[in-house]
Design a protein around this motif. Structure first.
Motif, mmCIF file in Angstrom:
data_model
loop_
_atom_site.group_PDB
_atom_site.id
_atom_site.type_symbol
_atom_site.label_atom_id
_atom_site.label_comp_id
_atom_site.label_asym_id
_atom_site.label_seq_id
_atom_site.Cartn_x
_atom_site.Cartn_y
_atom_site.Cartn_z
ATOM 1 N N ALA A 43 14.872 19.626 -35.632
ATOM 2 C CA ALA A 43 14.663 18.171 -35.366
ATOM 3 C C ALA A 43 14.341 17.774 -33.913
ATOM 4 C CB ALA A 43 16.127 17.566 -35.523
ATOM 5 N N GLY A 48 10.628 16.611 -38.223
ATOM 6 C CA GLY A 48 12.007 16.807 -38.271
ATOM 7 C C GLY A 48 12.688 15.681 -37.406
ATOM 8 N N ASP A 235 3.075 19.538 -33.989
ATOM 9 C CA ASP A 235 3.069 20.914 -33.336
ATOM 10 C C ASP A 235 3.026 22.118 -34.390
ATOM 11 O OD1 ASP A 235 3.346 19.754 -30.633
ATOM 12 O OD2 ASP A 235 5.581 20.317 -30.538
HETATM 13 N N1 LIG Z 1 2.452 18.691 -39.941
HETATM 14 C C1 LIG Z 1 1.897 18.813 -41.294
HETATM 15 O O1 LIG Z 1 0.740 18.661 -41.576
HETATM 16 C C2 LIG Z 1 2.985 19.661 -42.364
HETATM 17 C C3 LIG Z 1 2.253 19.552 -43.740
HETATM 18 C C4 LIG Z 1 3.024 20.467 -44.749
HETATM 19 C C5 LIG Z 1 4.204 20.689 -44.554
HETATM 20 N N2 LIG Z 1 4.865 20.568 -43.233
HETATM 21 C C6 LIG Z 1 6.352 20.997 -42.960
HETATM 22 O O2 LIG Z 1 6.832 20.341 -42.301
HETATM 23 C C7 LIG Z 1 7.895 20.725 -41.695
HETATM 24 C C8 LIG Z 1 7.955 20.259 -40.351
HETATM 25 O O3 LIG Z 1 6.714 20.741 -39.734
HETATM 26 P P1 LIG Z 1 6.047 19.865 -38.610
HETATM 27 O O4 LIG Z 1 4.746 19.575 -38.754
HETATM 28 O O5 LIG Z 1 6.996 18.669 -38.039
HETATM 29 O O6 LIG Z 1 6.076 21.103 -37.227
HETATM 30 P P2 LIG Z 1 6.447 21.000 -35.819
HETATM 31 O O7 LIG Z 1 6.124 19.781 -35.204
HETATM 32 O O8 LIG Z 1 5.795 22.502 -35.255
HETATM 33 O O9 LIG Z 1 8.266 21.406 -36.115
HETATM 34 C C9 LIG Z 1 8.571 22.570 -36.469
HETATM 35 C C10 LIG Z 1 9.912 22.656 -36.088
HETATM 36 O O10 LIG Z 1 10.388 23.866 -36.771
HETATM 37 C C11 LIG Z 1 11.188 24.586 -35.470
HETATM 38 N N3 LIG Z 1 11.170 26.082 -35.666
HETATM 39 C C12 LIG Z 1 10.257 26.937 -35.685
HETATM 40 N N4 LIG Z 1 10.545 28.125 -35.772
HETATM 41 C C13 LIG Z 1 11.801 27.949 -35.596
HETATM 42 C C14 LIG Z 1 12.994 28.993 -35.801
HETATM 43 N N5 LIG Z 1 12.672 30.375 -35.747
HETATM 44 N N6 LIG Z 1 14.185 28.576 -35.534
HETATM 45 C C15 LIG Z 1 14.566 27.267 -35.863
HETATM 46 N N7 LIG Z 1 13.782 26.322 -35.778
HETATM 47 C C16 LIG Z 1 12.522 26.684 -35.674
HETATM 48 C C17 LIG Z 1 10.273 24.176 -34.113
HETATM 49 O O11 LIG Z 1 11.178 24.582 -33.223
HETATM 50 P P3 LIG Z 1 10.278 24.766 -31.810
HETATM 51 O O12 LIG Z 1 9.673 23.252 -31.345
HETATM 52 O O13 LIG Z 1 11.284 25.176 -31.002
HETATM 53 O O14 LIG Z 1 9.143 25.526 -32.048
HETATM 54 C C18 LIG Z 1 10.075 22.661 -34.629
HETATM 55 O O15 LIG Z 1 11.278 21.937 -34.266
HETATM 56 C C19 LIG Z 1 7.599 22.119 -41.852
HETATM 57 O O16 LIG Z 1 8.412 22.929 -42.922
HETATM 58 C C20 LIG Z 1 6.167 22.307 -42.259
HETATM 59 O O17 LIG Z 1 5.824 23.681 -43.056
HETATM 60 C C21 LIG Z 1 3.986 20.365 -42.205
#
Ligand SMILES: NC(=O)c1ccc[n+]([C@@H]2O[C@H](COP(=O)([O-])OP(=O)(O)OC[C@H]3O[C@@H](n4cnc5c(N)ncnc54)[C@H](OP(=O)(O)O)[C@@H]3O)[C@@H](O)[C@H]2O)c1
Length: 325
Positions: A43, A48, A235
Protein backbone atom coordinates in the motif's frame (compact mmCIF):
# COMPACT_ATOMS: atom_id res chain seq x y z
CA UNK A 1 2.11 10.82 -21.85
CA UNK A 2 0.35 9.04 -18.98
CA UNK A 3 -1.96 11.92 -18.29
CA UNK A 4 -2.85 12.34 -21.99
CA UNK A 5 -3.61 8.67 -22.39
CA UNK A 6 -5.55 8.66 -19.18
CA UNK A 7 -7.67 11.59 -20.39
CA UNK A 8 -8.33 9.56 -23.51
CA UNK A 9 -9.51 6.70 -21.35
CA UNK A 10 -12.10 8.92 -19.72
CA UNK A 11 -13.52 10.05 -23.05
CA UNK A 12 -14.61 6.60 -24.23
CA UNK A 13 -18.25 5.53 -23.71
CA UNK A 14 -18.88 4.40 -20.15
CA UNK A 15 -20.93 1.27 -19.74
CA UNK A 16 -21.05 0.25 -16.11
CA UNK A 17 -23.08 2.84 -14.26
CA UNK A 18 -20.14 5.19 -13.75
CA UNK A 19 -19.64 8.38 -15.69
CA UNK A 20 -16.70 10.26 -17.11
CA UNK A 21 -16.11 12.12 -13.86
CA UNK A 22 -16.31 9.04 -11.63
CA UNK A 23 -13.56 8.64 -9.03
CA UNK A 24 -12.56 6.07 -6.44
CA UNK A 25 -14.99 7.88 -4.13
CA UNK A 26 -17.88 7.14 -6.51
CA UNK A 27 -17.04 3.46 -6.67
CA UNK A 28 -17.44 3.20 -2.90
CA UNK A 29 -20.05 5.96 -2.67
CA UNK A 30 -22.57 5.39 0.08
CA UNK A 31 -20.46 2.61 1.53
CA UNK A 32 -19.56 3.36 5.12
CA UNK A 33 -16.61 1.32 6.33
CA UNK A 34 -16.54 2.88 9.79
CA UNK A 35 -15.51 0.29 12.34
CA UNK A 36 -14.16 -2.10 9.70
CA UNK A 37 -10.55 -3.14 9.43
CA UNK A 38 -8.73 -3.69 6.15
CA UNK A 39 -5.24 -4.84 5.25
CA UNK A 40 -3.85 -3.72 1.89
CA UNK A 41 -0.54 -5.31 0.90
CA UNK A 42 1.88 -3.15 -1.08
CA UNK A 43 0.00 0.00 0.00
CA UNK A 44 2.99 2.36 -0.04
CA UNK A 45 2.69 3.09 -3.76
CA UNK A 46 0.73 2.60 -6.96
CA UNK A 47 -2.60 0.80 -6.98
CA UNK A 48 -2.25 -0.39 -3.38
CA UNK A 49 -1.74 3.18 -2.18
CA UNK A 50 -4.90 4.37 -3.95
CA UNK A 51 -6.88 1.37 -2.68
CA UNK A 52 -5.81 2.01 0.92
CA UNK A 53 -6.52 5.73 0.60
CA UNK A 54 -10.07 5.17 -0.66
CA UNK A 55 -10.83 2.64 2.10
CA UNK A 56 -9.48 5.13 4.68
CA UNK A 57 -11.61 7.89 3.19
CA UNK A 58 -14.65 5.61 3.52
CA UNK A 59 -14.01 5.15 7.24
CA UNK A 60 -12.01 1.92 7.53
CA UNK A 61 -9.08 1.31 9.83
CA UNK A 62 -6.50 0.48 7.15
CA UNK A 63 -3.27 -1.39 7.73
CA UNK A 64 -0.74 -0.17 5.19
CA UNK A 65 1.19 -3.44 4.86
CA UNK A 66 4.63 -2.79 3.36
CA UNK A 67 8.11 -4.24 3.52
CA UNK A 68 9.79 -0.84 4.03
CA UNK A 69 8.85 1.10 7.16
CA UNK A 70 10.10 4.44 5.79
CA UNK A 71 8.00 4.13 2.64
CA UNK A 72 4.97 3.10 4.69
CA UNK A 73 5.33 6.14 6.96
CA UNK A 74 5.63 8.47 3.98
CA UNK A 75 2.57 6.94 2.37
CA UNK A 76 0.53 7.34 5.55
CA UNK A 77 1.57 10.97 5.94
CA UNK A 78 0.41 11.62 2.38
CA UNK A 79 -2.88 9.77 2.88
CA UNK A 80 -3.58 11.75 6.04
CA UNK A 81 -3.66 14.95 3.99
CA UNK A 82 -7.04 13.80 2.68
CA UNK A 83 -8.51 13.72 6.20
CA UNK A 84 -10.27 10.41 5.68
CA UNK A 85 -12.93 9.24 8.09
CA UNK A 86 -10.98 6.15 9.13
CA UNK A 87 -7.56 5.52 10.61
CA UNK A 88 -4.22 4.30 9.28
CA UNK A 89 -1.51 2.11 10.70
CA UNK A 90 1.70 0.54 9.51
CA UNK A 91 2.22 -3.18 9.13
CA UNK A 92 5.67 -4.46 8.23
CA UNK A 93 5.24 -7.31 5.78
CA UNK A 94 7.84 -8.94 3.53
CA UNK A 95 6.00 -11.33 1.25
CA UNK A 96 9.27 -12.91 0.12
CA UNK A 97 9.80 -14.58 3.49
CA UNK A 98 7.34 -17.09 5.00
CA UNK A 99 8.56 -16.51 8.55
CA UNK A 100 8.09 -12.73 8.17
CA UNK A 101 4.54 -13.34 6.92
CA UNK A 102 3.81 -15.56 9.92
CA UNK A 103 5.18 -12.88 12.26
CA UNK A 104 3.13 -10.11 10.60
CA UNK A 105 -0.05 -12.16 10.92
CA UNK A 106 0.69 -13.16 14.54
CA UNK A 107 1.28 -9.50 15.49
CA UNK A 108 -1.87 -8.47 13.68
CA UNK A 109 -3.94 -11.12 15.48
CA UNK A 110 -2.47 -10.08 18.83
CA UNK A 111 -3.36 -6.43 18.28
CA UNK A 112 -6.71 -6.60 16.45
CA UNK A 113 -10.09 -8.04 17.23
CA UNK A 114 -11.31 -8.13 13.65
CA UNK A 115 -10.36 -8.22 9.99
CA UNK A 116 -13.04 -7.42 7.41
CA UNK A 117 -11.07 -6.92 4.20
CA UNK A 118 -7.82 -8.39 2.97
CA UNK A 119 -6.57 -6.92 -0.31
CA UNK A 120 -3.82 -9.13 -1.72
CA UNK A 121 -2.39 -6.37 -3.90
CA UNK A 122 1.43 -6.36 -3.61
CA UNK A 123 3.32 -7.61 -6.62
CA UNK A 124 6.59 -7.75 -8.43
CA UNK A 125 6.97 -7.95 -12.21
CA UNK A 126 9.86 -9.12 -14.36
CA UNK A 127 12.75 -8.69 -11.88
CA UNK A 128 16.14 -10.18 -12.68
CA UNK A 129 16.13 -13.92 -11.96
CA UNK A 130 15.94 -14.28 -8.19
CA UNK A 131 14.31 -16.27 -5.43
CA UNK A 132 12.43 -15.58 -2.21
CA UNK A 133 14.13 -16.44 1.07
CA UNK A 134 12.33 -19.79 0.92
CA UNK A 135 13.62 -20.60 -2.56
CA UNK A 136 10.63 -19.83 -4.79
CA UNK A 137 11.08 -17.89 -8.04
CA UNK A 138 10.49 -14.31 -6.83
CA UNK A 139 7.30 -13.52 -8.76
CA UNK A 140 5.62 -16.83 -7.94
CA UNK A 141 6.85 -16.55 -4.35
CA UNK A 142 5.71 -12.97 -3.66
CA UNK A 143 2.64 -12.70 -5.90
CA UNK A 144 1.13 -16.09 -5.06
CA UNK A 145 2.87 -18.11 -2.30
CA UNK A 146 3.24 -15.11 0.01
CA UNK A 147 -0.41 -14.13 -0.33
CA UNK A 148 -1.55 -17.75 0.06
CA UNK A 149 0.30 -17.98 3.39
CA UNK A 150 -0.88 -14.53 4.49
CA UNK A 151 -4.53 -15.32 3.77
CA UNK A 152 -4.28 -18.65 5.58
CA UNK A 153 -2.68 -17.12 8.68
CA UNK A 154 -5.36 -14.42 8.79
CA UNK A 155 -8.25 -16.78 8.02
CA UNK A 156 -9.16 -17.36 11.70
CA UNK A 157 -10.00 -13.63 12.01
CA UNK A 158 -11.49 -13.24 8.53
CA UNK A 159 -13.95 -16.10 9.00
CA UNK A 160 -15.44 -14.42 12.07
CA UNK A 161 -16.77 -11.49 10.04
CA UNK A 162 -20.14 -11.77 8.34
CA UNK A 163 -19.42 -11.17 4.64
CA UNK A 164 -15.73 -10.45 5.08
CA UNK A 165 -13.78 -10.34 1.82
CA UNK A 166 -10.48 -11.38 0.34
CA UNK A 167 -9.61 -9.63 -2.93
CA UNK A 168 -6.71 -11.02 -4.92
CA UNK A 169 -5.23 -8.64 -7.49
CA UNK A 170 -4.30 -10.41 -10.71
CA UNK A 171 -3.45 -9.18 -14.20
CA UNK A 172 -4.52 -9.56 -17.80
CA UNK A 173 -1.05 -11.10 -18.18
CA UNK A 174 -2.46 -14.22 -16.49
CA UNK A 175 -3.95 -15.17 -19.88
CA UNK A 176 -0.44 -15.74 -21.26
CA UNK A 177 -0.08 -18.79 -18.97
CA UNK A 178 -1.93 -22.02 -19.73
CA UNK A 179 -1.05 -23.68 -16.44
CA UNK A 180 1.29 -23.57 -13.48
CA UNK A 181 4.47 -25.48 -14.32
CA UNK A 182 5.23 -27.40 -11.12
CA UNK A 183 8.68 -28.32 -12.45
CA UNK A 184 9.69 -24.66 -12.64
CA UNK A 185 8.59 -22.91 -9.46
CA UNK A 186 12.11 -22.63 -8.05
CA UNK A 187 13.94 -21.45 -11.20
CA UNK A 188 14.69 -24.99 -12.37
CA UNK A 189 14.38 -23.92 -16.05
CA UNK A 190 16.07 -21.04 -17.92
CA UNK A 191 14.44 -17.86 -16.59
CA UNK A 192 11.72 -16.22 -18.67
CA UNK A 193 10.58 -13.11 -16.78
CA UNK A 194 7.35 -12.66 -18.77
CA UNK A 195 6.36 -16.31 -18.49
CA UNK A 196 7.04 -16.45 -14.75
CA UNK A 197 4.99 -13.27 -14.16
CA UNK A 198 2.06 -14.72 -16.13
CA UNK A 199 2.23 -17.98 -14.15
CA UNK A 200 2.26 -16.09 -10.84
CA UNK A 201 -0.83 -14.14 -11.86
CA UNK A 202 -2.66 -17.24 -13.11
CA UNK A 203 -1.80 -18.89 -9.77
CA UNK A 204 -3.37 -15.91 -7.99
CA UNK A 205 -6.63 -16.35 -9.89
CA UNK A 206 -6.70 -20.12 -9.38
CA UNK A 207 -6.14 -19.40 -5.68
CA UNK A 208 -8.98 -16.85 -5.50
CA UNK A 209 -11.48 -19.15 -7.22
CA UNK A 210 -10.39 -22.30 -5.33
CA UNK A 211 -10.69 -20.40 -2.05
CA UNK A 212 -14.19 -19.35 -3.10
CA UNK A 213 -15.15 -22.99 -3.81
CA UNK A 214 -13.68 -24.16 -0.50
CA UNK A 215 -15.46 -21.42 1.46
CA UNK A 216 -18.78 -22.24 -0.18
CA UNK A 217 -18.27 -25.94 0.57
CA UNK A 218 -18.05 -25.21 4.30
CA UNK A 219 -20.89 -22.66 4.25
CA UNK A 220 -18.65 -19.70 5.07
CA UNK A 221 -19.94 -16.15 4.44
CA UNK A 222 -16.39 -14.97 3.66
CA UNK A 223 -16.14 -13.95 -0.01
CA UNK A 224 -13.08 -14.61 -2.15
CA UNK A 225 -12.99 -12.37 -5.22
CA UNK A 226 -10.40 -11.19 -7.73
CA UNK A 227 -9.63 -8.06 -9.70
CA UNK A 228 -7.18 -6.75 -12.26
CA UNK A 229 -6.39 -3.06 -12.73
CA UNK A 230 -5.90 -2.87 -16.50
CA UNK A 231 -2.76 -1.09 -17.68
CA UNK A 232 -1.50 1.47 -15.19
CA UNK A 233 1.56 3.69 -14.83
CA UNK A 234 3.20 2.58 -11.56
CA UNK A 235 6.52 1.42 -10.14
CA UNK A 236 5.62 -2.10 -11.25
CA UNK A 237 7.52 -1.47 -14.48
CA UNK A 238 10.71 -0.57 -12.55
CA UNK A 239 12.63 -3.62 -13.80
CA UNK A 240 11.95 -2.98 -17.49
CA UNK A 241 14.63 -0.97 -19.34
CA UNK A 242 13.34 2.45 -20.43
CA UNK A 243 13.58 1.84 -24.17
CA UNK A 244 11.72 -1.47 -23.89
CA UNK A 245 9.10 0.17 -21.72
CA UNK A 246 8.56 3.01 -24.20
CA UNK A 247 8.03 0.46 -26.97
CA UNK A 248 5.69 -1.58 -24.78
CA UNK A 249 3.45 1.41 -23.95
CA UNK A 250 2.82 1.86 -27.69
CA UNK A 251 0.91 -1.44 -27.66
CA UNK A 252 -1.72 0.06 -25.41
CA UNK A 253 -4.35 2.55 -26.56
CA UNK A 254 -4.89 3.80 -23.02
CA UNK A 255 -2.80 3.72 -19.84
CA UNK A 256 -4.42 4.67 -16.55
CA UNK A 257 -3.21 6.51 -13.47
CA UNK A 258 -3.01 4.50 -10.23
CA UNK A 259 -6.30 5.75 -8.76
CA UNK A 260 -8.14 4.42 -11.77
CA UNK A 261 -6.28 1.11 -11.53
CA UNK A 262 -7.64 0.80 -7.97
CA UNK A 263 -11.30 0.90 -9.07
CA UNK A 264 -11.78 -2.84 -9.78
CA UNK A 265 -10.18 -3.78 -6.42
CA UNK A 266 -12.37 -1.28 -4.59
CA UNK A 267 -15.49 -2.52 -6.33
CA UNK A 268 -14.61 -6.16 -5.54
CA UNK A 269 -13.91 -5.18 -1.93
CA UNK A 270 -17.01 -3.12 -1.22
CA UNK A 271 -19.87 -3.43 -3.71
CA UNK A 272 -22.99 -5.25 -2.56
CA UNK A 273 -23.34 -6.54 -6.14
CA UNK A 274 -20.27 -8.75 -5.69
CA UNK A 275 -20.47 -12.46 -4.92
CA UNK A 276 -17.74 -14.98 -4.16
CA UNK A 277 -15.75 -16.06 -7.21
CA UNK A 278 -16.39 -12.81 -9.13
CA UNK A 279 -13.52 -11.27 -11.11
CA UNK A 280 -13.53 -7.56 -11.98
CA UNK A 281 -11.46 -5.47 -14.36
CA UNK A 282 -11.87 -2.18 -16.22
CA UNK A 283 -14.64 -2.10 -18.84
CA UNK A 284 -12.73 -0.32 -21.62
CA UNK A 285 -11.18 -1.67 -24.81
CA UNK A 286 -9.24 -4.91 -24.08
CA UNK A 287 -9.85 -4.13 -20.39
CA UNK A 288 -6.91 -1.73 -20.36
CA UNK A 289 -8.73 1.07 -18.53
CA UNK A 290 -12.18 2.10 -17.45
CA UNK A 291 -14.69 1.43 -14.73
CA UNK A 292 -15.30 -1.87 -12.92
CA UNK A 293 -17.09 -4.66 -14.79
CA UNK A 294 -16.88 -8.47 -14.79
CA UNK A 295 -13.62 -9.39 -16.49
CA UNK A 296 -13.67 -11.41 -19.68
CA UNK A 297 -9.89 -11.89 -19.73
CA UNK A 298 -10.14 -15.63 -19.16
CA UNK A 299 -8.75 -18.69 -20.92
CA UNK A 300 -10.44 -21.41 -18.85
CA UNK A 301 -7.31 -22.27 -16.85
CA UNK A 302 -8.33 -19.83 -14.09
CA UNK A 303 -11.39 -21.89 -13.13
CA UNK A 304 -9.87 -25.32 -13.88
CA UNK A 305 -10.65 -27.17 -10.66
CA UNK A 306 -8.12 -29.95 -11.13
CA UNK A 307 -5.27 -27.48 -11.68
CA UNK A 308 -6.40 -25.36 -8.74
CA UNK A 309 -6.62 -28.36 -6.38
CA UNK A 310 -3.06 -29.35 -7.34
CA UNK A 311 -1.84 -25.78 -6.73
CA UNK A 312 -3.64 -25.62 -3.39
CA UNK A 313 -2.05 -28.90 -2.21
CA UNK A 314 1.37 -27.70 -3.37
CA UNK A 315 1.01 -24.39 -1.49
CA UNK A 316 -0.27 -26.07 1.67
CA UNK A 317 2.60 -28.53 1.64
CA UNK A 318 5.29 -25.91 0.98
CA UNK A 319 4.01 -23.29 3.43
CA UNK A 320 2.58 -25.54 6.13
CA UNK A 321 -0.49 -23.28 6.15
CA UNK A 322 -3.67 -25.38 6.04
CA UNK A 323 -7.05 -23.70 5.54
CA UNK A 324 -9.99 -23.07 5.38
CA UNK A 325 -11.92 -25.04 7.98
N1 LIG B 1 0.52 -1.48 -13.07
C1 LIG B 1 -0.11 -2.28 -13.92
O1 LIG B 1 -0.27 -1.97 -15.12
C2 LIG B 1 -0.66 -3.60 -13.45
C3 LIG B 1 -1.30 -4.41 -14.40
C4 LIG B 1 -1.82 -5.63 -14.00
C5 LIG B 1 -1.72 -6.02 -12.68
N2 LIG B 1 -1.08 -5.22 -11.77
C6 LIG B 1 -0.98 -5.70 -10.37
O2 LIG B 1 -1.39 -4.68 -9.48
C7 LIG B 1 -0.75 -4.87 -8.21
C8 LIG B 1 -0.16 -3.56 -7.73
O3 LIG B 1 0.89 -3.21 -8.61
P1 LIG B 1 1.30 -1.71 -8.94
O4 LIG B 1 1.14 -1.53 -10.38
O5 LIG B 1 0.66 -0.78 -8.02
O6 LIG B 1 2.88 -1.81 -8.66
P2 LIG B 1 3.85 -1.02 -7.69
O7 LIG B 1 3.55 0.43 -7.76
O8 LIG B 1 5.22 -1.50 -8.02
O9 LIG B 1 3.41 -1.56 -6.26
C9 LIG B 1 3.73 -2.88 -5.88
C10 LIG B 1 3.72 -2.96 -4.38
O10 LIG B 1 4.09 -4.29 -4.00
C11 LIG B 1 5.10 -4.19 -3.02
N3 LIG B 1 5.96 -5.36 -2.95
C12 LIG B 1 6.80 -5.85 -3.89
N4 LIG B 1 7.49 -6.89 -3.40
C13 LIG B 1 7.08 -7.06 -2.11
C14 LIG B 1 7.43 -7.94 -1.06
N5 LIG B 1 8.40 -8.86 -1.19
N6 LIG B 1 6.82 -7.81 0.14
C15 LIG B 1 5.87 -6.87 0.34
N7 LIG B 1 5.50 -5.99 -0.61
C16 LIG B 1 6.10 -6.08 -1.82
C17 LIG B 1 5.90 -2.95 -3.41
O11 LIG B 1 6.72 -2.50 -2.34
P3 LIG B 1 8.05 -1.60 -2.65
O12 LIG B 1 7.55 -0.27 -3.06
O13 LIG B 1 8.76 -1.62 -1.32
O14 LIG B 1 8.77 -2.32 -3.72
C18 LIG B 1 4.75 -2.01 -3.73
O15 LIG B 1 4.21 -1.50 -2.53
C19 LIG B 1 0.29 -5.97 -8.43
O16 LIG B 1 -0.23 -7.19 -7.94
C20 LIG B 1 0.44 -6.03 -9.94
O17 LIG B 1 0.85 -7.29 -10.39
C21 LIG B 1 -0.55 -4.00 -12.12
Amino acid sequence: MGQDNYQGALQRPIGSGFNAESTTGDVIKGIDLTGKTAIVTGANTGIGYETALALYEAGANVVVACRDEGKAKQAIEKMQLSEGKGSLEIGILNLANLEAIRTFAADFKNNHQRLDLLINNAGVMMPPASKTDDGFELQFGVNFIGHFALTGHLYPLLKERKNGRVVTVSSGASTFAKEVDFDNLKLEKPYDANREYAVSKLAGLQFAFELDRRLKAIGSSLLSTASHPGVVYTDLQRHIPEDELKAAWKNFSTVSDPWQGALPSLFAATSEAVTGGDYYGPDGEREQSGYPAPSQLLTGAERDEEQARKLWHYAQEKTGVIFPS
